[in-house]
Design a protein around this motif. Sequence first.
Motif, PDB file in Angstrom:
ATOM      1  N   ILE A   1       0.755  -1.223  -0.043  1.00  0.00           N
ATOM      2  CA  ILE A   1      -0.026   0.037   0.117  1.00  0.00           C
ATOM      3  C   ILE A   1       0.711   1.255  -0.026  1.00  0.00           C
ATOM      4  N   PRO A   2       1.811   1.284   0.770  1.00  0.00           N
ATOM      5  CA  PRO A   2       2.686   2.558   0.888  1.00  0.00           C
ATOM      6  C   PRO A   2       3.684   2.605  -0.574  1.00  0.00           C
ATOM      7  N   LEU A   3       3.877   1.496  -1.117  1.00  0.00           N
ATOM      8  CA  LEU A   3       4.707   1.512  -2.668  1.00  0.00           C
ATOM      9  C   LEU A   3       3.858   1.938  -3.524  1.00  0.00           C
ATOM     10  N   VAL A   4       2.375   1.751  -3.606  1.00  0.00           N
ATOM     11  CA  VAL A   4       1.275   2.136  -4.445  1.00  0.00           C
ATOM     12  C   VAL A   4       0.865   3.518  -4.381  1.00  0.00           C
TER      13      VAL A   4
ATOM     14  N   LEU B   1      12.824   9.985  -7.561  1.00  0.00           N
ATOM     15  CA  LEU B   1      11.701   9.835  -6.589  1.00  0.00           C
ATOM     16  C   LEU B   1      11.237   8.344  -6.472  1.00  0.00           C
ATOM     17  N   ILE B   2      11.376   7.599  -7.716  1.00  0.00           N
ATOM     18  CA  ILE B   2      10.655   6.116  -7.724  1.00  0.00           C
ATOM     19  C   ILE B   2      11.700   5.354  -6.807  1.00  0.00           C
ATOM     20  N   ALA B   3      13.149   5.546  -6.833  1.00  0.00           N
ATOM     21  CA  ALA B   3      14.019   5.070  -6.134  1.00  0.00           C
ATOM     22  C   ALA B   3      13.971   5.279  -4.514  1.00  0.00           C
ATOM     23  N   VAL B   4      13.518   6.489  -4.365  1.00  0.00           N
ATOM     24  CA  VAL B   4      13.219   6.825  -2.930  1.00  0.00           C
ATOM     25  C   VAL B   4      11.962   6.034  -2.436  1.00  0.00           C
ATOM     26  N   THR B   5      11.066   5.948  -3.277  1.00  0.00           N
ATOM     27  CA  THR B   5       9.526   5.169  -2.973  1.00  0.00           C
ATOM     28  C   THR B   5       9.885   3.766  -2.799  1.00  0.00           C
ATOM     29  N   ILE B   6      10.893   3.223  -3.478  1.00  0.00           N
ATOM     30  CA  ILE B   6      11.177   1.522  -3.155  1.00  0.00           C
ATOM     31  C   ILE B   6      11.806   1.510  -1.919  1.00  0.00           C
TER      32      ILE B   6
ATOM     33  N   MET C   1      11.049  -9.646   2.228  1.00  0.00           N
ATOM     34  CA  MET C   1      11.303 -10.446   1.044  1.00  0.00           C
ATOM     35  C   MET C   1      10.568  -9.781  -0.234  1.00  0.00           C
ATOM     36  N   LEU C   2       9.245  -9.101   0.200  1.00  0.00           N
ATOM     37  CA  LEU C   2       8.383  -8.646  -0.700  1.00  0.00           C
ATOM     38  C   LEU C   2       9.249  -7.520  -1.573  1.00  0.00           C
ATOM     39  N   SER C   3      10.038  -6.491  -0.805  1.00  0.00           N
ATOM     40  CA  SER C   3      10.781  -5.394  -1.425  1.00  0.00           C
ATOM     41  C   SER C   3      11.927  -6.227  -2.319  1.00  0.00           C
ATOM     42  N   VAL C   4      12.567  -7.160  -1.833  1.00  0.00           N
ATOM     43  CA  VAL C   4      13.634  -7.612  -2.748  1.00  0.00           C
ATOM     44  C   VAL C   4      13.100  -8.185  -3.812  1.00  0.00           C
ATOM     45  N   PHE C   5      11.863  -8.796  -3.809  1.00  0.00           N
ATOM     46  CA  PHE C   5      11.266  -9.294  -5.184  1.00  0.00           C
ATOM     47  C   PHE C   5      10.796  -8.174  -5.795  1.00  0.00           C
ATOM     48  N   VAL C   6      10.394  -7.233  -5.604  1.00  0.00           N
ATOM     49  CA  VAL C   6       9.736  -5.929  -6.148  1.00  0.00           C
ATOM     50  C   VAL C   6      11.062  -5.179  -6.753  1.00  0.00           C
ATOM     51  N   THR C   7      12.154  -5.047  -6.253  1.00  0.00           N
ATOM     52  CA  THR C   7      13.109  -4.622  -6.706  1.00  0.00           C
ATOM     53  C   THR C   7      13.861  -5.341  -7.900  1.00  0.00           C
ATOM     54  N   GLY C   8      13.874  -6.707  -7.662  1.00  0.00           N
ATOM     55  CA  GLY C   8      14.341  -7.552  -8.808  1.00  0.00           C
ATOM     56  C   GLY C   8      13.627  -7.459 -10.082  1.00  0.00           C
TER      57      GLY C   8
ATOM     58  N   ILE D   1       3.972   8.237   1.848  1.00  0.00           N
ATOM     59  CA  ILE D   1       4.690   6.762   2.165  1.00  0.00           C
ATOM     60  C   ILE D   1       4.641   6.252   3.829  1.00  0.00           C
ATOM     61  N   THR D   2       5.087   7.406   4.596  1.00  0.00           N
ATOM     62  CA  THR D   2       5.006   7.450   6.088  1.00  0.00           C
ATOM     63  C   THR D   2       3.693   7.286   6.685  1.00  0.00           C
ATOM     64  N   ILE D   3       2.650   8.082   6.244  1.00  0.00           N
ATOM     65  CA  ILE D   3       1.300   7.954   6.846  1.00  0.00           C
ATOM     66  C   ILE D   3       0.565   6.726   6.222  1.00  0.00           C
ATOM     67  N   ALA D   4       0.959   6.313   4.911  1.00  0.00           N
ATOM     68  CA  ALA D   4       0.155   5.051   4.282  1.00  0.00           C
ATOM     69  C   ALA D   4       0.798   3.827   5.043  1.00  0.00           C
ATOM     70  N   LYS D   5       2.174   3.696   5.466  1.00  0.00           N
ATOM     71  CA  LYS D   5       2.594   2.659   6.121  1.00  0.00           C
ATOM     72  C   LYS D   5       1.954   2.523   7.650  1.00  0.00           C
ATOM     73  N   PHE D   6       1.805   3.508   8.313  1.00  0.00           N
ATOM     74  CA  PHE D   6       1.354   3.710   9.747  1.00  0.00           C
ATOM     75  C   PHE D   6      -0.102   3.106   9.570  1.00  0.00           C
ATOM     76  N   ILE D   7      -1.044   3.643   8.625  1.00  0.00           N
ATOM     77  CA  ILE D   7      -2.206   3.180   8.698  1.00  0.00           C
ATOM     78  C   ILE D   7      -2.377   1.823   8.229  1.00  0.00           C
ATOM     79  N   ALA D   8      -1.661   1.394   7.266  1.00  0.00           N
ATOM     80  CA  ALA D   8      -1.590   0.007   6.674  1.00  0.00           C
ATOM     81  C   ALA D   8      -1.318  -0.973   7.643  1.00  0.00           C
TER      82      ALA D   8
END
Length: 795
Positions: A161-164, A187-192, A229-236, A379-386
Motif C-alpha cells: 500500500i505505501p509503495l502504490v 523519486l521512484i528509487a526513494v519510494t522503493i 522479501m517482498l521488497s527484494v522481489f519487487v526491486t528484482g 509513504i509514512t502515513i500510508a505505512k502507519f495506517i496500513a
Amino acid sequence: MAYITSNALPADAGESFQTLNGSNVLKVCIKLPPNIHSDGIWDYIDHGVHNPLEATLPRLELQLLGVLFLTQLLHYAFKRSGVPMFVSQCLAGLILGRTVLGQNESYSRIMLSYHSQEIIDTMAGFSFGLSLFLLGIRMDVSLIFRTGKRTFYTGATSFLIPLVLGLLAVEQACRLWGLNSDEEMKLIAVTIVHSASVSSVLANLLLDLQIINSEIGRLGLSTAMVSDMLSVFVTGVIILLKAIQTQTVVSLAEIASVLVYIILVVLIFRPAMSWVVRKTPEGRPVKNLYTHAVILGALASSILSIWFSTFIFVGPLVFGLAVPDGPPLGSAVLAKLDDLVNGVVFPLFITTCTMKADLFDLAFDAHLMKGTIMVVAVITIAKFIASMVPSYFCKMPIKDTAAFGIMMCCKGIVEMGTYVFCADNGIITRHMFDLLIVIILVTRTTVTIAVKWLYDPSRIYAGYQKRNIMHSKPNSELHILACIYKPSNIPKIINFLAALGPTTHRPLALYVLHLIELCGTSVPLFISHRLQTKTVLRSPYSENVILSFKCFQEENEGITQLNTFTAISPPKFMHEDICLLALNNLTSLILLPFHGKWSVGGFLESQDTNTRALNCSVLERAPCSVGILIDRGFSGQLTLRGNSKPSSLSIAMIFFGGSDDREALTLAKRMSQNTRNMLTVLRFIDKNDKGGTDWEKMLDSEVLREIKPKEITNPRVKYKELVADGRQAASVIQSTAHKFDLIIVGRRHNLETSQTSDLSRWNKFPELGVIGNFLVSANLPCRNSILVVQQQQTV
C-alpha cells in the motif's frame, strides 16, 4: 593528478570540479608515492614541512578516535532521555562532517578532503558489507513460511500500500512541479527504499526498547521479514524490466550473473555448510578451519559483486543467508566477528554516512526536494495506517496498535547505507541525500520516544485476580510453570513435582518451558511442542526435556496435564517469555532453578550471573507466585523409574509471618497430603512481641489454624512454636536443618523483624530473602534442598 567522477561530495580546498568528456569530475592532486607514516611532530616543528596530519595513517587514527570518542560522549549525555545509540552516532557524524566542523576551511582541508575520506570510506564500506553478512546469518528466512495469515497480510499491506500510494505521489509531484523523467526515476528509487520495513532495523529498535520478546515485538519482526522479501522481489522485477527495456547486453549479463551466484550459493555452498554442521559432534564447537572458510567466503562474495557490477553488498547478504543459523556454525562465525564489526567498525559506517551530509546546504525551495518531502510523507502515513488496520481488526488494544504502526515506520542503517550507495552512483542527488539523512534521523528518534510512551510491556502482567496457591480452591488443580535452564535442572524439578504427590483429588497442570540463549539469529522463537509433531531445533536438549517430563506424566497418568514449550531469546529478555506464558495459562506458581552449582560437600562452587539476573527479573514482574528451588541434593532421593516406590521425604516449613510465609505454608500443607511426606512446621515467635490484633497477625493465625496440635488431623504433620530472638532462631535452624530433605521458607521481601535482623549479614542473594540466604550460607553445609517462595505481587 587524478580525475574522479563524483556525484555526492562537493570539492574542498585543493580540489575542483570540471567537465571532462561531458561528465562532471573532481580534479584532485595526489602525491606519489603516498605518505603513509609521519616523520613526527618534532620534524614538523624544526623544518615546518610534513604536517603529521597529512600522512595517511595518523589522519585515519585521528578520525577513528574522534568518531568513537564523540559517539560515546553523546550517548552518555543522551541515553537517560531514551535516545538510542544510532542517533548519537548520526549526531557525531553531523558534528565531525560538513554540517558543523566542516564549515571551518582548515578542518575541511585536512579531515574532509577526498584524499582524507577515501580510506575511512573504504573501511566503512567494508564494515557495512560484513554487517550485512552477519545480518544474513541472523535472519531466519524459513520464518516467513511459518507465519500466520495475520502476519503475512500485515507485512504485505504495510509494504504494497505505501509503495502504490508512493508511486501515485511521484506521478502527482511530476505534474505539480514539472519534473522530468530523470527526476521521476530518482523519486521512484526513494519510494522503493522507503516503503519497506527492514527486519534488522526493527530488531535494533526492539533491542533498544527491550521489547524484542514481547508479543508486539515478535509480530513486528515477522511482519518486517515478509516486507523484506517482498521488497527484494519487487526491486528484482523492476531491475529486470529495466534491463529488458534497454535491451543492453551488459544489463542482462549483470542479472544473469546474480542469478548464477544465487544458484551456486543454494546448490553448493549451503549444502557444504550444512555438511559441516552434521559433521560437528553435538555440543562441540565447530573447527576454526570451517569458520575461517566461511569468513573468507563472505569476503570473496564482496569481490564477486564488484567484478560483476552489482550492488556491492548483495554478495555478503546472500552468502550470510546461506549460513545455517544458530550453533555450531552460525554462532561461531558471529562470535568471531560480532564484537569487532558491531562494536568498533560498524559505528564508523553510520558516522561517515552522516559526515557526507551538509544540512546548511538544504534547498527546500527546489522542486525535486518538494517532491521528495511529499513522497516520503505519503509513504509514512500510508505505512502507519496500513500497519494499524489489520492489527486493530485482530482486537489488539488501541495503544498497542498505534505503537505497532509507528514501529513499522522506523528507518535506520540499512536505508542510510542504501541512500549512500544511490548518492555515490548518481541515482539520487546530493541535496536529496542530505534531506533523507535528516528524515531518517528524525524518524528514528521520534519512533523510539513514541513507542516507549505508548507501549509498556510490564502492564500486561498486572492481574485483576489473585493467582497464587493460598487463594486457590482447596484440592483444586494446581497450575505450575517449571523453567528449565540446563539439562541438570530436569531431575531436580521432577523430584520436587513428585513430592507434591498429584492425585485425582489434587491434579496437577504442568507447563514446562525450556529456555535457550539466542545465538546465531536475530529473531527470538517461542515454540509450543503441543502444536507441532516435529521439533525445529537441532539441539537434543529440548527433546530430552520433552521425553523426561512425558515419563513423569505417564507415571502420573490421568492426574497430570503436561504442556511443553521452548523459548529461544536473549538472556536479558527471557523473563518476558516466562511471565507471558504464566499469565496466559493462569498459573499459580512459577518454579525457577537457583543460579548456583553445588559441590559434593554442599558448598556453592560456581554461579551463573545470567540465570541470577533472570530470576530477579521474574520476581519483579511475575503475574503469580514464584518459587526458587535451591537443590543441594535431596538426602532421601526420590526414585522415579520403573515400579519402585519413591522413598519418604522429610519437609520443614519455617514460619515467621507475612504474605510470603503464608504462601509457603499453604504449599507445604498441600505437600503434606502426600502420604510419603512428613511435614514439620517451625513457627518462630518474637520474645519481645506483646501480642496484638493487627491484620497481618490475624492472617497468620488463620493460615496456621489447621496446623496447630489441637486441631490437627494428619499424623504426618508436626507443629512447633518457638519463642526466640534472632540469635536463638539462627541456632535452632542451624541445629535442625540437616534433619530435613526439603526446607520451605518465604522470601519475606522488604520485611524485617527483630528475629531476622541478626541474620541480615548473610544477605548475599537478595532474591532469596534473609532466611533463604542463611540456609544456603557456608554455615549450613547440608545436602538438603530449599524452596524460597514469594507470593504474587502484581495484583
